[in-house]
Write a protein that holds these residues in place. Structure first.
Motif, PDB file in Angstrom:
ATOM      1  N   ILE A 151       0.911  -1.213   0.189  1.00 58.30           N
ATOM      2  CA  ILE A 151       0.182   0.110   0.152  1.00 58.30           C
ATOM      3  C   ILE A 151       0.777   1.447  -0.091  1.00 58.30           C
ATOM      4  CG2 ILE A 151      -1.895   0.833   1.589  1.00 58.30           C
ATOM      5  CD1 ILE A 151      -2.356  -1.353   2.680  1.00 58.30           C
ATOM      6  N   THR A 152       0.876   1.819  -0.882  1.00 54.44           N
ATOM      7  CA  THR A 152       1.914   3.070  -1.418  1.00 54.44           C
ATOM      8  C   THR A 152       1.541   4.776  -1.036  1.00 54.44           C
ATOM      9  OG1 THR A 152       1.401   2.851  -3.821  1.00 54.44           O
ATOM     10  CG2 THR A 152       3.255   1.684  -2.750  1.00 54.44           C
ATOM     11  N   LYS A 178      -2.122  -1.762  -3.970  1.00 56.68           N
ATOM     12  CA  LYS A 178      -2.529  -0.977  -4.475  1.00 56.68           C
ATOM     13  C   LYS A 178      -2.105   0.813  -3.885  1.00 56.68           C
ATOM     14  CE  LYS A 178      -4.952   1.637  -1.421  1.00 56.68           C
ATOM     15  NZ  LYS A 178      -5.263   2.990  -1.963  1.00 56.68           N
ATOM     16  N   ALA A 180      -1.894   5.423  -4.078  1.00 53.27           N
ATOM     17  CA  ALA A 180      -2.566   5.837  -3.658  1.00 53.27           C
ATOM     18  C   ALA A 180      -4.094   6.169  -4.987  1.00 53.27           C
ATOM     19  CB  ALA A 180      -1.890   7.149  -2.881  1.00 53.27           C
ATOM     20  N   GLU A 181      -4.965   7.088  -3.896  1.00 51.13           N
ATOM     21  CA  GLU A 181      -6.036   7.699  -5.012  1.00 51.13           C
ATOM     22  C   GLU A 181      -5.125   8.522  -6.093  1.00 51.13           C
ATOM     23  OE1 GLU A 181      -6.270   6.728  -2.168  1.00 51.13           O
ATOM     24  OE2 GLU A 181      -8.253   6.273  -1.352  1.00 51.13           O
ATOM     25  N   GLY A 211      -9.586   3.634  -0.936  1.00 50.22           N
ATOM     26  CA  GLY A 211      -8.508   3.044   0.118  1.00 50.22           C
ATOM     27  C   GLY A 211      -8.560   2.636   1.257  1.00 50.22           C
ATOM     28  N   GLY A 215      -7.796  -1.144   0.967  1.00 50.08           N
ATOM     29  CA  GLY A 215      -6.696  -0.954   2.475  1.00 50.08           C
ATOM     30  C   GLY A 215      -7.069  -2.282   3.414  1.00 50.08           C
ATOM     31  N   PHE A 229       3.501  -0.632   4.381  1.00 52.27           N
ATOM     32  CA  PHE A 229       2.711   0.214   3.830  1.00 52.27           C
ATOM     33  C   PHE A 229       3.454   1.681   4.559  1.00 52.27           C
ATOM     34  CE2 PHE A 229       0.905   3.612   5.699  1.00 52.27           C
ATOM     35  CZ  PHE A 229      -0.428   4.193   5.783  1.00 52.27           C
ATOM     36  N   SER A 232       0.559   8.400   5.985  1.00 47.16           N
ATOM     37  CA  SER A 232       0.113   9.349   7.442  1.00 47.16           C
ATOM     38  C   SER A 232       0.011   7.727   8.496  1.00 47.16           C
ATOM     39  CB  SER A 232      -0.886   9.109   6.978  1.00 47.16           C
ATOM     40  OG  SER A 232      -2.359   8.676   6.988  1.00 47.16           O
ATOM     41  N   THR A 235      -3.326   6.336   9.185  1.00 41.66           N
ATOM     42  CA  THR A 235      -3.522   5.180   8.457  1.00 41.66           C
ATOM     43  C   THR A 235      -2.679   3.589   8.924  1.00 41.66           C
ATOM     44  OG1 THR A 235      -4.429   6.986   6.647  1.00 41.66           O
ATOM     45  CG2 THR A 235      -3.756   4.590   5.629  1.00 41.66           C
TER      46      THR A 235
HETATM   47  P1  ADP Z   1      -1.920  10.993   3.051  1.00 46.09           P
HETATM   48  O1  ADP Z   1      -2.625  11.358   3.679  1.00 46.09           O
HETATM   49  O2  ADP Z   1      -0.344  10.660   2.223  1.00 46.09           O
HETATM   50  O3  ADP Z   1      -2.854  10.351   1.000  1.00 46.09           O
HETATM   51  P2  ADP Z   1      -2.679   8.178   4.072  1.00 46.09           P
HETATM   52  O4  ADP Z   1      -1.827   7.101   4.677  1.00 46.09           O
HETATM   53  O5  ADP Z   1      -3.986   8.197   3.780  1.00 46.09           O
HETATM   54  O6  ADP Z   1      -1.815   8.563   3.997  1.00 46.09           O
HETATM   55  O7  ADP Z   1      -2.529   6.785   2.672  1.00 46.09           O
HETATM   56  C1  ADP Z   1      -1.733   6.518   2.267  1.00 46.09           C
HETATM   57  C2  ADP Z   1      -2.026   4.768   1.467  1.00 46.09           C
HETATM   58  O8  ADP Z   1      -2.966   4.428   2.479  1.00 46.09           O
HETATM   59  C3  ADP Z   1      -2.745   5.303   0.296  1.00 46.09           C
HETATM   60  O9  ADP Z   1      -2.195   4.543  -0.876  1.00 46.09           O
HETATM   61  C4  ADP Z   1      -4.507   4.922   0.575  1.00 46.09           C
HETATM   62  O10 ADP Z   1      -5.289   5.429  -0.203  1.00 46.09           O
HETATM   63  C5  ADP Z   1      -4.291   4.029   1.760  1.00 46.09           C
HETATM   64  N1  ADP Z   1      -5.266   4.250   3.170  1.00 46.09           N
HETATM   65  C6  ADP Z   1      -6.871   4.495   3.040  1.00 46.09           C
HETATM   66  N2  ADP Z   1      -6.900   4.497   3.508  1.00 46.09           N
HETATM   67  C7  ADP Z   1      -6.745   2.938   4.129  1.00 46.09           C
HETATM   68  C8  ADP Z   1      -6.717   1.768   5.413  1.00 46.09           C
HETATM   69  N3  ADP Z   1      -8.323   2.042   6.285  1.00 46.09           N
HETATM   70  N4  ADP Z   1      -6.102   0.615   5.573  1.00 46.09           N
HETATM   71  C9  ADP Z   1      -5.222   0.972   4.511  1.00 46.09           C
HETATM   72  N5  ADP Z   1      -5.248   1.390   3.949  1.00 46.09           N
HETATM   73  C10 ADP Z   1      -5.686   2.515   3.490  1.00 46.09           C
END
Ligand code: ADP
Length: 484
Positions: A151-152, A178, A180-181, A211, A215, A229, A232, A235
């Motif tokens: 997960i990136t 997966k 990031a969006e 995500g 995720g 992973f 943030s 997450t």
């Molecule tokens: P940012 O705030 O930089 O977007 P995130 O931690 O939200 O960082 O996103 C990092 C990755 O984690 C993305 O690929 C995102 O889609 C994915 N992600 C978001 N929510 C979840 C979750 N509940 N479980 C696992 N992965 C997730």
């Protein structure tokens, strides 16, 4: 580009490309958000389960494939990336915003990572140990961990996937990936290169969409053996909590609040160069970005005035245009976050030297911003901003500088600029960070060296990159052979 003309892209599940079915994820150009650069599938829970099942089914054959044969596929993928550096870099800039030069550097890094791990296929091994009895061979074997979820984040949309996927594959794991969006296109181009290189069906599966939905399943499915992973802290914490239910192995990289210490004997030109590169490179959107500069009082005024002049000269704009040195932020949320910290810094009583504003009319542009006289306890000195904001904190002597550098909940990267060898090593030994740079920016990593943070920057489990990656992506079996 109008939405109707935007190209739809597919997911990859068990070797089959799956086009969007109904609503799609719109991928925008952050330098001009009216431009939709692609439409991506919103994978369902069923798609996610199917992708994990496909990886599970592909595991026995892939993990038994000789490692040099796996390496040959990685080497081919590296060659394919080489032949497409310009195309991939342009796609990267169009969806993520960094300058074309930064994007080319990143794609080149991904190419090199695949080359490096292709070679690992010929090298990695277990151990033969001395036995305590006669006629016994005692040895260990490194076996694949199994199915891994990758997960990136969007900030390095090809380098981070590369440094997770390449070791996962060379050590015989199968992957559900997966991105990031905000940056799925570059990720897809990487997956396409692997498929074209001959990776068997199901060995890599690619999902885009929500995500949290995808995720959560990727972290909690009982057929997943490991999750790598980067993202943030909030997450990452959820990923850990979901993974623990199955005792799946976890590797988390979760940001930083990296400090660059400038001691009074430092070469000021170099110090300014490093602060600009680390603070404003990639528009400050790097986990290892220099968000704090801790400078000895004796040279603080001279340093701050040189830094302000250099910042004034930075060219901000569309990363695809030549001469641009700092691109936009990736999305509206990032723009709002940067703006809120720029306002907060002033409310907290720090002195705004330059910048302090964002412009979201066409793209997500933020001014390179410097605050002086920041106190270590202020929120702008404590919280990760992920934007082009540098907080200058003044210090009295080396020990005070080290104390201030450590006064955060993160511990990813830290730097010192000095010509004093004794002080440089004192800093290296006492700073609480997983990466230490002496006379270098806090950003920039070697692909063959362990990478990972301390404290709140990681799960404090496994390092990434280089041969350290083997510890995460393999399990060790111990074999006793009595041949007496
Ligand atoms: P940012 O705030 O930089 O977007 P995130 O931690 O939200 O960082 O996103 C990092 C990755 O984690 C993305 O690929 C995102 O889609 C994915 N992600 C978001 N929510 C979840 C979750 N509940 N479980 C696992 N992965 C997730």
């Amino acid at each position: 580009m109008a939405k109707t003309n935007a190209k739809p892209y597919s997911n990859l599940i068990g070797g089959n490309w799956k086009a969007p079915n109904g609503s799609t994820l719109e991928n925008h150009n952050p330098a001009d958000y009216s431009e939709i650069v692609g439409l991506f599938p919103i994978a369902s829970l069923e798609d996610t389960k199917n992708a994990i099942d496909a990886a599970h089914s592909a595991l026995p054959a892939w993990s038994r494939t000789p490692a040099p044969t796996r390496g040959a596929i990685l080497d081919k993928a590296s060659q394919i990336i080489t032949s497409r550096i310009d195309e991939i870099a342009t796609a990267l800039t169009r969806e993520e915003g960094k300058t074309l030069a930064e994007a080319k550097g990143e794609v080149t890094r991904a190419r090199d990572i695949f080359k490096y791990y292709a070679g690992e296929g010929w090298r990695y091994s277990g151990q033969v140990l001395p036995s305590s009895v006669n006629d016994e061979l005692l040895y260990t074997r490194r076996e694949s961990l199994g199915v891994v979820s990758i997960i990136t984040p969007w900030n390095f949309p090809i380098a981070i996937p590369a440094w997770k996927i390449a070791p996962a594959l060379i050590y015989g794991n199968t992957v559900v990936f997966k991105p990031a969006e905000d940056a799925p296109h570059t990720a897809l181009l990487l997956v396409e290169a692997l498929v074209e290189a001959g990776l068997p069906a199901g060995v890599i599966n690619f999902l885009t969409g929500d995500g949290a939905l995808i995720g959560t399943e990727m972290a909690s499915n009982s057929n997943v053996n490991g999750i790598s992973f980067t993202g943030s802290h909030s997450t990452g914490t959820k990923v850990y909590q979901n993974a623990i239910k199955n005792m799946a192995r976890v590797q988390l990289e979760m940001g930083g609040k990296n400090g660059l210490v400038i001691l009074k004997d430092a070469n000021l030109d170099l110090a300014v160069k490093f602060a600009i590169a680390g603070g404003f490179g990639l528009s400050g959107q790097a986990c290892t970005a220099t968000s704090r500069v801790i400078v000895e009082e004796e040279i603080a005024d001279a340093f701050v005035s040189a830094l302000t002049i250099a910042t004034k000269n930075l060219v901000v704009g569309n990363g695809l245009e030549s001469g641009v040195q700092m691109g936009p932020l990736v999305n509206h949320d990032q723009l709002e976050t940067s703006q809120s910290y720029m306002t907060l810094g002033q409310k907290e009583g720090a002195k705004l030297l330059i910048g302090g504003e964002v412009d979201g009319q066409k793209g997500y542009f933020a001014q390179a911003t410097i605050f002086d006289h920041v106190e270590p306890t202020m929120r702008i000195a404590q919280e990760e901003i992920f934007g082009p904001v540098i907080s200058v904190i003044r210090a009295n002597g080396l020990n005070d500088a080290i104390e201030k550098a450590n006064a955060i909940s993160f511990g990813l990267s830290a730097g010192v600029v000095t010509n004093n060898l004794k002080d440089a090593f004192a800093f290296a030994n006492q700073v609480d960070a997983g990466v230490v740079k002496i006379n270098e920016p806090t950003t920039g990593l070697a692909l063959n060296a362990p990478f990972g943070g301390f404290k709140g920057s990681s799960a404090n489990t496994f390092k990434e990159q280089g041969q350290a990656a083997m510890d995460f992506y393999t399990r060790t079996k111990t074999i006793y052979v009595n041949h007496g």
